[in-house]
Design a protein around this motif. Structure first.
Motif, PDB file in Angstrom:
ATOM      1  N   SER A 159       0.774  -1.155  -0.015  1.00 15.21           N
ATOM      2  CA  SER A 159      -0.152  -0.005   0.073  1.00 15.21           C
ATOM      3  C   SER A 159       0.675   1.292  -0.102  1.00 15.21           C
ATOM      4  O   SER A 159       0.371   2.354  -0.646  1.00 15.21           O
ATOM      5  N   HIS A 160       1.933   1.318   0.817  1.00 16.08           N
ATOM      6  CA  HIS A 160       2.955   2.410   0.713  1.00 16.08           C
ATOM      7  C   HIS A 160       4.110   1.902   1.393  1.00 16.08           C
ATOM      8  O   HIS A 160       4.373   0.895   1.868  1.00 16.08           O
ATOM      9  N   ALA A 161       5.230   2.641   1.362  1.00 18.14           N
ATOM     10  CA  ALA A 161       6.536   1.988   1.426  1.00 18.14           C
ATOM     11  C   ALA A 161       7.163   2.109   3.219  1.00 18.14           C
ATOM     12  O   ALA A 161       8.193   1.887   3.253  1.00 18.14           O
ATOM     13  N   HIS A 162       6.281   2.525   3.941  1.00 16.15           N
ATOM     14  CA  HIS A 162       6.728   2.816   5.277  1.00 16.15           C
ATOM     15  C   HIS A 162       6.919   1.374   5.801  1.00 16.15           C
ATOM     16  O   HIS A 162       6.477   0.413   5.357  1.00 16.15           O
ATOM     17  N   LEU A 163       8.146   1.314   6.662  1.00 19.46           N
ATOM     18  CA  LEU A 163       8.756   0.218   7.077  1.00 19.46           C
ATOM     19  C   LEU A 163       7.708  -0.833   7.834  1.00 19.46           C
ATOM     20  O   LEU A 163       7.854  -1.933   7.626  1.00 19.46           O
ATOM     21  N   ASP A 164       6.710  -0.490   8.584  1.00 18.46           N
ATOM     22  CA  ASP A 164       5.629  -1.188   9.047  1.00 18.46           C
ATOM     23  C   ASP A 164       4.869  -1.651   8.058  1.00 18.46           C
ATOM     24  O   ASP A 164       3.934  -2.712   8.416  1.00 18.46           O
ATOM     25  N   HIS A 165       4.931  -1.523   7.027  1.00 17.64           N
ATOM     26  CA  HIS A 165       4.152  -2.268   5.832  1.00 17.64           C
ATOM     27  C   HIS A 165       5.145  -2.752   4.733  1.00 17.64           C
ATOM     28  O   HIS A 165       4.814  -3.607   3.927  1.00 17.64           O
ATOM     29  N   THR A 166       6.532  -3.046   5.125  1.00 15.81           N
ATOM     30  CA  THR A 166       7.506  -3.512   4.132  1.00 15.81           C
ATOM     31  C   THR A 166       8.549  -4.374   4.812  1.00 15.81           C
ATOM     32  O   THR A 166       9.310  -5.156   3.955  1.00 15.81           O
ATOM     33  N   SER A 242      -4.668   9.059   0.640  1.00 16.33           N
ATOM     34  CA  SER A 242      -3.719  10.260   1.365  1.00 16.33           C
ATOM     35  C   SER A 242      -3.513   9.971   2.648  1.00 16.33           C
ATOM     36  O   SER A 242      -4.163   9.850   3.421  1.00 16.33           O
ATOM     37  N   HIS A 243      -2.163   9.902   2.675  1.00 12.51           N
ATOM     38  CA  HIS A 243      -1.515   9.532   4.141  1.00 12.51           C
ATOM     39  C   HIS A 243      -0.363  10.487   4.305  1.00 12.51           C
ATOM     40  O   HIS A 243       0.568  10.565   4.306  1.00 12.51           O
ATOM     41  N   VAL A 244      -0.970  11.811   4.818  1.00  8.33           N
ATOM     42  CA  VAL A 244      -0.303  13.030   4.905  1.00  8.33           C
ATOM     43  C   VAL A 244       0.116  13.467   3.880  1.00  8.33           C
ATOM     44  O   VAL A 244       1.034  13.372   2.898  1.00  8.33           O
ATOM     45  N   GLY A 265      -4.741   0.489   3.178  1.00 11.12           N
ATOM     46  CA  GLY A 265      -3.358   0.790   3.826  1.00 11.12           C
ATOM     47  C   GLY A 265      -3.825   2.118   4.753  1.00 11.12           C
ATOM     48  O   GLY A 265      -4.814   2.658   4.826  1.00 11.12           O
ATOM     49  N   ASP A 266      -2.581   2.548   5.267  1.00 13.37           N
ATOM     50  CA  ASP A 266      -2.654   3.774   6.120  1.00 13.37           C
ATOM     51  C   ASP A 266      -3.483   4.864   5.256  1.00 13.37           C
ATOM     52  O   ASP A 266      -3.133   5.198   4.288  1.00 13.37           O
ATOM     53  N   THR A 267      -4.275   5.682   6.140  1.00 13.32           N
ATOM     54  CA  THR A 267      -5.060   6.747   5.455  1.00 13.32           C
ATOM     55  C   THR A 267      -5.439   7.966   6.606  1.00 13.32           C
ATOM     56  O   THR A 267      -5.948   7.452   7.608  1.00 13.32           O
ATOM     57  N   GLY A 314      -1.604  11.440   9.245  1.00 11.92           N
ATOM     58  CA  GLY A 314      -2.337  10.761   8.288  1.00 11.92           C
ATOM     59  C   GLY A 314      -2.997   9.485   8.827  1.00 11.92           C
ATOM     60  O   GLY A 314      -2.799   8.229   7.999  1.00 11.92           O
ATOM     61  N   HIS A 315      -3.513   9.340  10.137  1.00 12.15           N
ATOM     62  CA  HIS A 315      -4.299   8.228  10.312  1.00 12.15           C
ATOM     63  C   HIS A 315      -5.580   8.442  10.780  1.00 12.15           C
ATOM     64  O   HIS A 315      -6.077   9.821  10.960  1.00 12.15           O
ATOM     65  N   LEU A 316      -6.450   7.315  11.169  1.00 14.38           N
ATOM     66  CA  LEU A 316      -7.598   7.582  11.583  1.00 14.38           C
ATOM     67  C   LEU A 316      -7.723   7.324  13.293  1.00 14.38           C
ATOM     68  O   LEU A 316      -7.278   6.705  13.897  1.00 14.38           O
TER      69      LEU A 316
HETATM   70 ZN   LIG Z   1       2.228   4.839   6.987  1.00 14.13          ZN
END
Ligand SMILES: [Zn+2]
Ligand SMILES: [Zn+2]
Length: 382
Positions: A159-166, A242-244, A265-267, A314-316
């Motif tokens: 979903s995006h390249a932040h480390l908690d997802h990769t 949109s995540h920031v 993913g994060d939004t 960029g979170h809920l």
């Molecule tokens: Zn993220």
């Protein structure tokens, strides 16, 4: 001749002869639901049971044979039911569910068609530990996490390249097999320029710094364009989140025949992100909810309501999540309660998870079906 299990007067024989059993067969109203070893939902309904009873009542068959007939007819109907009812469903194995800190339990979800063992992996924060626990829970026949990864993970959708997802994908890349890595161009760029470089890690990608090891073939996705995933029976459509703002994250709409599952993913929320991405996504999926085709939504709620807007990154929160779900429910003419909502990516801190769950429960005035996935615990959607 003496028959197995003790002859005519055994408790089993008495049960099959008994009137309560006959009444059970004749008058069962509710469906009997259970799961086979492949996590397929099997239902025996009243028609099946009455048919079995009819065969037993109308043929003067030896009681011993009746028991065998009952068994084999039951198996036959189970097979037909499993094939006809669960073909277009999904099975999901969360390999990690949290949004931070605990590196052994970060966002990663295996998704397969009900009748397949070829999974796509939506985000890849934690791989090894999730597979190890899944094997302990007997969700795979192999116990070696690397073998499961090689054999059962068909491809990755990030979903995006932040480390908690990769991080799980990167750390386990040396033991993995060659496969596709899907993402928006902006997401794949981070792998090319920041992760699979010889300064951060070996270049397991298919482009970038030489030597190029070509284990992961970069597959850029175009927003709102559906692609077919070979050997899985699944189709995936990405939507920008949109995540920031303007940093992009992705929602993946996964299709198996005419059933759908949405993973976000994060939004951030549209109002805070100054964006229309969620509004556009809700417009797209509302008709699927109304037609009961969208089986589940996996969506993040990272922080509790006490976190100020400037610190959400960029979170809920439960409040923002419920505002978005209320909009989606209105667009779906009040039918969102038919779709299971899985809340993901809770960021751990002392008591936070409990607080988030309580705040969601209190805010859920419209009776939405809220669940919290747990690591290596399978989910079946039919
Ligand atoms: Zn993220
Ligand atoms: Zn995250």
């Amino acid at each position: 001749m003496q028959k197995p299990w003790g002859g005519e007067s055994s408790a089993v024989d008495l049960f099959f002869k008994s009137r309560p059993f006959s009444l059970f067969l004749m008058h069962i109203q509710a469906e009997t639901v259970f799961y086979d070893l492949n996590l397929n939902k099997i239902k025996l309904n009243r028609v099946h049971m009455v048919f079995i009873n009819h065969v037993l009542q109308t043929h003067q068959i030896d009681l011993f044979m009746k028991k065998y007939l009952l068994f084999f007819i039951g198996i036959f109907i189970c097979t037909i039911s499993a094939n006809s009812q669960s073909k277009n469903g999904f099975k999901i194995i969360p390999l990690g569910v949290k949004g931070g800190l605990d590196e052994s339990n970060l966002s990663a979800y295996l998704v397969a068609a009900s009748d397949s063992n070829q999974f796509i992996c939506l985000d890849a924060g934690t791989i090894y530990k999730g597979l190890e626990l899944a094997a302990e829970n007997k969700l795979f026949t192999t116990s070696d996490p690397s073998l499961i990864q090689q054999k059962h993970i068909n491809s990755y959708f990030i979903s995006h390249a932040h480390l908690d997802h990769t991080a799980g994908l990167i750390m386990n890349s040396p033991n993995d097999k060659a496969k596709n890595l899907y993402g928006l161009a902006s997401v794949l760029d981070v792998f090319k320029k920041n992760y699979f470089t010889w300064s951060a890690w070996a270049n397991f990608g298919s482009e970038g710094e030489a030597p190029i090891l070509k284990k992961y073939s970069y597959q850029p996705l175009l927003p709102k364009v559906e692609i077919s995933v070979d050997q899985t029976g699944l189709f995936v459509t990405p939507f920008v989140l949109s995540h920031v703002n303007p940093y992009e994250s992705t929602a993946f709409l996964v299709r198996n025949q005419n059933s759908y599952l949405l993973y976000l993913g994060d939004t951030g929320a549209d109002d805070i992100e100054q964006s229309r991405q969620l509004a556009q996504l809700w417009q797209t999926i509302a008709p699927l909810i109304q037609k009961n085709q969208l089986k589940a939504i996996f969506i993040e709620v990272s922080f509790d309501n006490s976190i100020p807007t400037k610190s959400l990154f960029g979170h809920l929160t439960p409040k923002l999540f419920m505002e978005e779900m209320t909009k989606l429910n209105q667009l779906s003419n009040g039918s969102l309660k038919n779709t299971s909502l899985y809340v993901t990516h809770l960021k751990p801190c002392n008591g936070c998870e409990f607080k988030i769950q309580n705040e969601i429960k209190t805010a859920n005035q419209i009776g939405l079906k809220i669940h919290y996935p747990s690591q290596a615990s399978s989910i079946v959607l039919n």
